[in-house]
Write an enzyme that holds these catalytic residues in place. Structure first.
Site, PDB file in Angstrom:
ATOM      1  N   ASP A  62       0.813  -1.212   0.000  1.00  0.00           N
ATOM      2  CA  ASP A  62       0.000   0.000   0.000  1.00  0.00           C
ATOM      3  C   ASP A  62       0.847   1.263   0.000  1.00  0.00           C
ATOM      4  O   ASP A  62       0.350   2.344  -0.323  1.00  0.00           O
ATOM      5  CB  ASP A  62      -0.916  -0.014   1.230  1.00  0.00           C
ATOM      6  CG  ASP A  62      -1.981   1.071   1.165  1.00  0.00           C
ATOM      7  OD1 ASP A  62      -2.629   1.189   0.106  1.00  0.00           O
ATOM      8  OD2 ASP A  62      -2.158   1.800   2.155  1.00  0.00           O
ATOM      9  N   ARG A  63       2.126   1.163   0.367  1.00  0.00           N
ATOM     10  CA  ARG A  63       2.992   2.340   0.399  1.00  0.00           C
ATOM     11  C   ARG A  63       3.411   2.791  -0.993  1.00  0.00           C
ATOM     12  O   ARG A  63       3.871   3.920  -1.155  1.00  0.00           O
ATOM     13  CB  ARG A  63       4.247   2.051   1.233  1.00  0.00           C
ATOM     14  CG  ARG A  63       3.971   1.954   2.716  1.00  0.00           C
ATOM     15  CD  ARG A  63       3.521   3.268   3.282  1.00  0.00           C
ATOM     16  NE  ARG A  63       3.140   3.144   4.692  1.00  0.00           N
ATOM     17  CZ  ARG A  63       2.562   4.097   5.376  1.00  0.00           C
ATOM     18  NH1 ARG A  63       2.255   5.235   4.780  1.00  0.00           N
ATOM     19  NH2 ARG A  63       2.251   3.911   6.640  1.00  0.00           N
ATOM     20  N   MET A  67      -8.193   5.220   2.886  1.00  0.00           N
ATOM     21  CA  MET A  67      -8.358   6.427   2.072  1.00  0.00           C
ATOM     22  C   MET A  67      -7.111   6.768   1.268  1.00  0.00           C
ATOM     23  O   MET A  67      -7.119   7.739   0.508  1.00  0.00           O
ATOM     24  CB  MET A  67      -8.701   7.617   2.978  1.00  0.00           C
ATOM     25  CG  MET A  67     -10.048   7.499   3.681  1.00  0.00           C
ATOM     26  SD  MET A  67     -11.436   7.434   2.528  1.00  0.00           S
ATOM     27  CE  MET A  67     -11.289   9.040   1.747  1.00  0.00           C
ATOM     28  N   ARG A  68      -6.036   5.985   1.428  1.00  0.00           N
ATOM     29  CA  ARG A  68      -4.815   6.329   0.702  1.00  0.00           C
ATOM     30  C   ARG A  68      -5.027   6.252  -0.802  1.00  0.00           C
ATOM     31  O   ARG A  68      -4.451   7.035  -1.564  1.00  0.00           O
ATOM     32  CB  ARG A  68      -3.663   5.421   1.135  1.00  0.00           C
ATOM     33  CG  ARG A  68      -2.345   5.780   0.445  1.00  0.00           C
ATOM     34  CD  ARG A  68      -1.166   4.989   0.995  1.00  0.00           C
ATOM     35  NE  ARG A  68      -0.727   5.509   2.270  1.00  0.00           N
ATOM     36  CZ  ARG A  68      -0.770   4.838   3.410  1.00  0.00           C
ATOM     37  NH1 ARG A  68      -1.264   3.606   3.417  1.00  0.00           N
ATOM     38  NH2 ARG A  68      -0.346   5.370   4.519  1.00  0.00           N
ATOM     39  N   ALA A  69      -5.858   5.319  -1.260  1.00  0.00           N
ATOM     40  CA  ALA A  69      -6.103   5.186  -2.695  1.00  0.00           C
ATOM     41  C   ALA A  69      -6.735   6.464  -3.263  1.00  0.00           C
ATOM     42  O   ALA A  69      -6.359   6.913  -4.358  1.00  0.00           O
ATOM     43  CB  ALA A  69      -7.006   3.987  -2.965  1.00  0.00           C
TER      44      ALA A  69
END
Length: 692
Positions: free
Chosen positions: A193-194, A274-276
């Site tokens: 995800d990073r 919410m990073r996407a």
């Protein structure tokens, strides 16, 4: 330093080049993960990127690359005055897979400590990569303790070092770029995800393009400088475009309509967190700047989704990254319609009437002519997104007769939906290969203490060595600043990390196990444990028995997806040669112990306990089981017996193995994971003590 291959000389790989350039325009996008088979120019493209980045203004003499305009107030080399600014090329720092923790975060300067007797911090790779590129080739093989440090630095934009009497904090903001071959294992979800964007690369199947790749590569190998010179003009033009896009980026407007499309897309594909959404917004803004526009358009959002979402929507490690582009177009179109004002007199359709699979034949949405993000793999994406329900409607295969006159062999049944398992670990501290499962003493890991070296010194524990030598300096006649150190003062650092284990599945595929529902559930449970092993870098093996004999369906391997494929296609039928299956598994362990004595095994036997093949099948199975008990091998028996009358044969087998049995009804995440952990605690203790 050798001349890098020019970025503009790359053939094909449009998505890879675009993703890298977008990060050059806006480092806030968050980096790129490049997935693909070997020999697809992954590393070549990444190394070529650094030459396109603008120069970085830094404080002269600062080892931590502080910005002269806004220097880090906590910089170990600070405080900095307003003068002394200089510029240097952007760095690309490579993090080797086998790097030590000291090399990554920095450590006490050993030379100055021994020669001058002072404490001084020697920066690591995180400091070198600040305001540049941190490149990790084969990032999926990176040791766990390094992954944890990398995650912390990427999340906080800073590196904290508290060790060996050194307490340092410095800025560490970098563009994270990783390359990997999925055949060698997957990434932890936290690290996956990073990465802001992900790209799938594959070698072209077009003859002309392959010819051009070879032609250019041979020309570069013969004369790197001359080849680079022929592309210098194109490189300069591309570099100017990157600089222009960076200058335009602050003026790009991300309107409410584009934001609504981004949010609707992330919600439709059920991405976590919410990073996407944030990454998609930054990517769409960078795309607009790259195109020379100040407004984000729908096509920018679509392209951003293809780059930012595939690796965030995976629900298990065996799922190939990818997006259903028809669904993406429909989602974008619906978001536009929701934003548009409703015409007078036109009733709004009730919620729930839309059929996402029954839209227009063109799929809706913009982007006609947009090439698929995944290149040659894109035709497979629709089938990957249909789910198990679609696959179960396919025409059944014809039954294949079992060999040797045994009862008819049934077609292979699909595995039930896999589930998440708990962490399964062997107690104690082993010395196996690096992995993600059990505690172990490793070459690379966190330092837990020190000891006197036994034999050659390999990892010096500096603080303990200095502490041991310090009380004797006067007696040894020390006169200068240097420290007088003798052999007896040296201390070996003891380090602790994680090891991988060998999980050997012994699966009964006989006629007594042939009920489709039972086999589906059994396969689903085994697949769940395989998924866990896949993430934790275990070796796995698969032994099956039916008919007259047992076979090694898959020798111990690190390619867990191969085991999943063999399990999925496993047919059933015939007698139950239980003893043959156990003896075959014992033989596999014996051979594997010769190859890798430090790797500790766990045997999972999936059977109803019946033994019907050969002479005295029950007695032979008991004798075979007791071999495992005598060697202290951790075992668990998955009892697949069904019906109102139960014979309890699997429980008897578990007792002879020295393990524990669990019924098929209990084969869920909590029960099976807890059971295996208990078994390892009771039977693995002696193994652990021997390894320790």
């Amino acid at each position: 330093m050798s001349t890098p291959y020019p970025f503009t000389a790359l053939v094909g790989q449009d998505d890879l080049r675009l993703a890298l350039l977008l990060n050059a325009v806006s480092p806030a996008v968050g980096g790129v993960l490049v997935r693909g088979e070997k020999g697809t120019a992954k590393s070549t493209a990444v190394r070529a990127l650094s030459a396109l980045l603008p120069e970085v203004p830094v404080v002269a003499g600062c080892r931590f690359s502080c910005d002269p305009v806004a220097p880090d107030p906590n910089c170990p080399d600070g405080p900095h005055d307003s003068g002394g600014a200089t510029a240097r090329p952007a760095r690309m720092v490579e993090l080797p897979v086998g790097a030590s923790e000291d090399r990554l975060v920095g450590a006490l300067d050993i030379e100055r400590a021994l020669a001058e007797g002072v404490k001084a911090f020697e920066p690591g790779l995180l400091a070198d990569a600040h305001r540049g590129i941190l490149y990790v080739d084969e990032v999926n093989l990176l040791h766990d303790h390094l992954v944890d440090l990398l995650l912390d630095a990427a999340a906080m934009g800073a590196s904290y070092v508290e060790r060996e009497g050194v307490s340092v904090r410095h800025a560490a903001r970098f563009l994270l770029v990783g390359t990997m071959n999925p055949e060698e294992g997957e990434l932890r979800p936290q690290l996956l995800d990073r990465f802001g964007l992900t790209v799938e690369v594959a070698a072209s199947r077009e003859t002309d393009q392959r010819v051009e790749v070879v032609r250019r590569r041979l020309a570069y190998d013969d004369d790197p400088e001359g080849f680079a010179g022929r592309w210098a003009e194109d490189e300069a033009a591309l570099r100017e475009r990157v600089v222009a896009a960076r200058a335009l980026l602050p003026r790009v407007t991300l309107g409410d309509g584009a934001l609504r499309q981004i949010a609707a897309t992330c919600a439709a594909f059920e991405v976590d967190g919410m990073r996407a959404d944030i990454v998609m917004a930054r990517t769409a803004t960078a795309l607009a700047a790259w195109a020379g526009r100040t407004d984000v358009e729908s096509e920018d959002v679509r392209q951003a989704a293809l780059l930012a979402l595939p690796h965030r929507r995976r629900r298990n490690p065996f799922d190939a990254p990818g997006l259903d582009e028809d669904k993406l177009d429909e989602t974008l179109e619906e978001a536009r319609e929701d934003e548009a004002p409703e015409p007078d007199g036109t009733p709004e359709p009730p919620e729930g009437d839309d059929d996402p699979d029954g839209g227009g034949p063109d799929g809706g949405g913009p982007g006609g002519g947009q090439p698929p993000a995944d290149g040659p793999d894109s035709p497979e994406l629709p089938s990957q997104n249909q789910g198990p329900e679609a696959e179960e409607t396919s025409a059944p295969q014809e039954p294949v007769p079992a060999p040797g006159g045994a009862s008819g062999e049934q077609q292979a049944v699909r595995a039930a939906e896999p589930f998440r398992t708990k962490m399964l670990s062997v107690p104690g501290i082993g010395e196996g290969a690096a992995g993600r499962r059990s505690r172990a003493r490793t070459e690379h890991g966190r330092t837990t203490g020190s000891r006197r070296p036994r034999g050659a010194l390999t990892k010096l524990h500096l603080a303990a060595t200095v502490q041991a030598a310090a009380p004797h300096q006067k007696a040894r006649g020390r006169s200068g600043a240097g420290l007088v150190v003798r052999r007896d003062d040296l201390r070996q650092a003891t380090r602790e990390g994680r090891e991988g284990n060998l999980v050997l599945f012994v699966v009964d595929a006989s006629g007594s196990m042939a009920a489709r529902q039972r086999m589906s559930a059994v396969k689903g449970a085994v697949l769940s444990l395989l998924l866990d092993a896949y993430q934790r870098r275990d070796k796995v093996g698969l032994v099956t028995f039916r008919g007259k004999d047992a076979e090694v369906a898959l020798p111990p391997t690190s390619s867990v997806d191969a085991a999943a494929a063999r399990l999925e296609s496993l047919p059933s039928g015939g007698r139950t040669p239980l003893a043959a299956g156990l003896l075959k598994a014992h033989d596999v362990l014996r051979i594997e112990r010769l190859r890798d004595a430090a790797r500790r095994p766990l045997v999972v036997v999936v059977t109803d306990g019946r033994a019907t093949g050969g002479v005295e099948p029950v007695a032979r199975a008991g004798r075979a089981a007791r071999l495992f008990a005598a060697e202290g091998v951790a075992c668990v028996v998955v009892d697949c017996e069904s019906g109102y009358v139960r014979l309890g044969l699997a429980g008897q087998l578990a007792g002879e193995l020295g393990g524990t049995a669990v019924t098929l009804d209990e084969l869920r995440a909590d029960s099976i994971a807890g059971l295996v952990k208990d078994v390892q605690g009771t039977r693995g203790g002696s193994t652990s003590r021997r390894a320790a």
